[in-house]
Design a protein around this motif. Sequence first.
Motif, short mmCIF file in Angstrom:
data_model
loop_
_atom_site.label_atom_id
_atom_site.label_comp_id
_atom_site.label_asym_id
_atom_site.label_seq_id
_atom_site.Cartn_x
_atom_site.Cartn_y
_atom_site.Cartn_z
N SER A 109 0.83 -1.21 0.00
CA SER A 109 0.00 0.00 0.00
C SER A 109 0.86 1.26 0.00
O SER A 109 0.58 2.22 -0.72
CB SER A 109 -0.92 -0.02 1.23
N SER A 110 1.92 1.25 0.80
CA SER A 110 2.85 2.39 0.82
C SER A 110 3.54 2.55 -0.52
O SER A 110 3.73 3.68 -1.01
CB SER A 110 3.91 2.18 1.91
N PHE A 111 3.92 1.43 -1.12
CA PHE A 111 4.59 1.48 -2.42
C PHE A 111 3.68 2.07 -3.48
O PHE A 111 4.10 2.93 -4.27
CB PHE A 111 5.03 0.07 -2.83
N SER A 232 7.43 2.30 5.46
CA SER A 232 6.35 3.04 4.81
C SER A 232 6.62 4.54 4.82
O SER A 232 6.37 5.23 3.82
CB SER A 232 5.01 2.74 5.51
N PHE A 233 7.12 5.06 5.94
CA PHE A 233 7.45 6.48 6.03
C PHE A 233 8.58 6.82 5.07
O PHE A 233 8.60 7.90 4.48
CB PHE A 233 7.83 6.85 7.46
N THR A 234 9.52 5.89 4.89
CA THR A 234 10.61 6.10 3.93
C THR A 234 10.07 6.18 2.51
O THR A 234 10.53 7.02 1.71
CB THR A 234 11.64 4.95 4.03
N PHE A 235 9.09 5.34 2.19
CA PHE A 235 8.45 5.41 0.87
C PHE A 235 7.83 6.79 0.66
O PHE A 235 7.96 7.39 -0.42
CB PHE A 235 7.35 4.34 0.75
N LEU A 236 7.15 7.30 1.68
CA LEU A 236 6.49 8.60 1.57
C LEU A 236 7.51 9.71 1.36
O LEU A 236 7.36 10.54 0.44
CB LEU A 236 5.67 8.87 2.83
N CYS A 237 8.55 9.75 2.19
CA CYS A 237 9.58 10.78 2.04
C CYS A 237 10.32 10.64 0.71
O CYS A 237 10.62 11.64 0.04
CB CYS A 237 10.57 10.69 3.20
N GLY A 238 10.58 9.40 0.32
CA GLY A 238 11.26 9.15 -0.95
C GLY A 238 10.46 9.63 -2.13
O GLY A 238 11.01 10.16 -3.11
#
Length: 248
Positions: A109-111, A232-238
């Motif tokens: 979902s994050s991806f 998931s937070f890394t995906f968002l920031c990325g």
Amino acid sequence: MPNWELKNCCDHDQVAFIVTIGVFTFVILAVSSFFATMFSFCFSLLWRTVLLTPFKLITVFLHETSHALACKLTCGDVEGIQVHANEGGVTQTRGGIYWIILPAGYLGSSFWGMVFILASTNHITTRIAAGCFLLALVVVLFVAKNWLLRGLCVGFIIFIAIIWLLQETTKVHILRYVILFIGVMNSLFSVYDIYDDLISRRVHSSDAEKFAEICPCPCNGVAWGVIWGLISFTFLCGSIYLGLVILS
């Protein structure tokens, strides 16, 4: 060459990208029950109305679809998918690699949230993302096991089709903002759901608790929730960083 260092940031497009994400983030978080005590009662009421319910349910749809995709990619069979009005969902699978299927819901979902955010930076990729989203809705429509999910699929097929038609035939070009909103909401609530289900309340039937039971690592469900939340937070920031790189 890509501007990885973001020199001379930020031009008009980059500012618009950041501001739009900021506005969407405020709207999504301000009206959630988690942040209701920090904002006005009106925002709290908005969250409980039908205005955002379809978008909340579509995050559940992408969560369950990620489980199903992981199952198929590991040679399993998907017997059915359900999305419920209480924002829960179930994916019935047989076979496949369980320790890949379990984390695929939250991380997948994050991806997809990251993919939608990045796709919104360009008109062509926005159309590709919208087309893939429509295809996923059609596919899930035929494996849906309850009428709510069927209605959700049909409703979003019609909604995206109308927005796309307006994009191509009028001066109303909002398809990219719809895709961006879905991406931001999916990314944020992936992180929020991980916190709510796996860390703050520790639901013993959660994916993380089940994963902890089969994983040889000495981590409980809460620990896996923290790990998944950080990813998931890394995906968002990325996605925000890469979006700025693409627009530079």
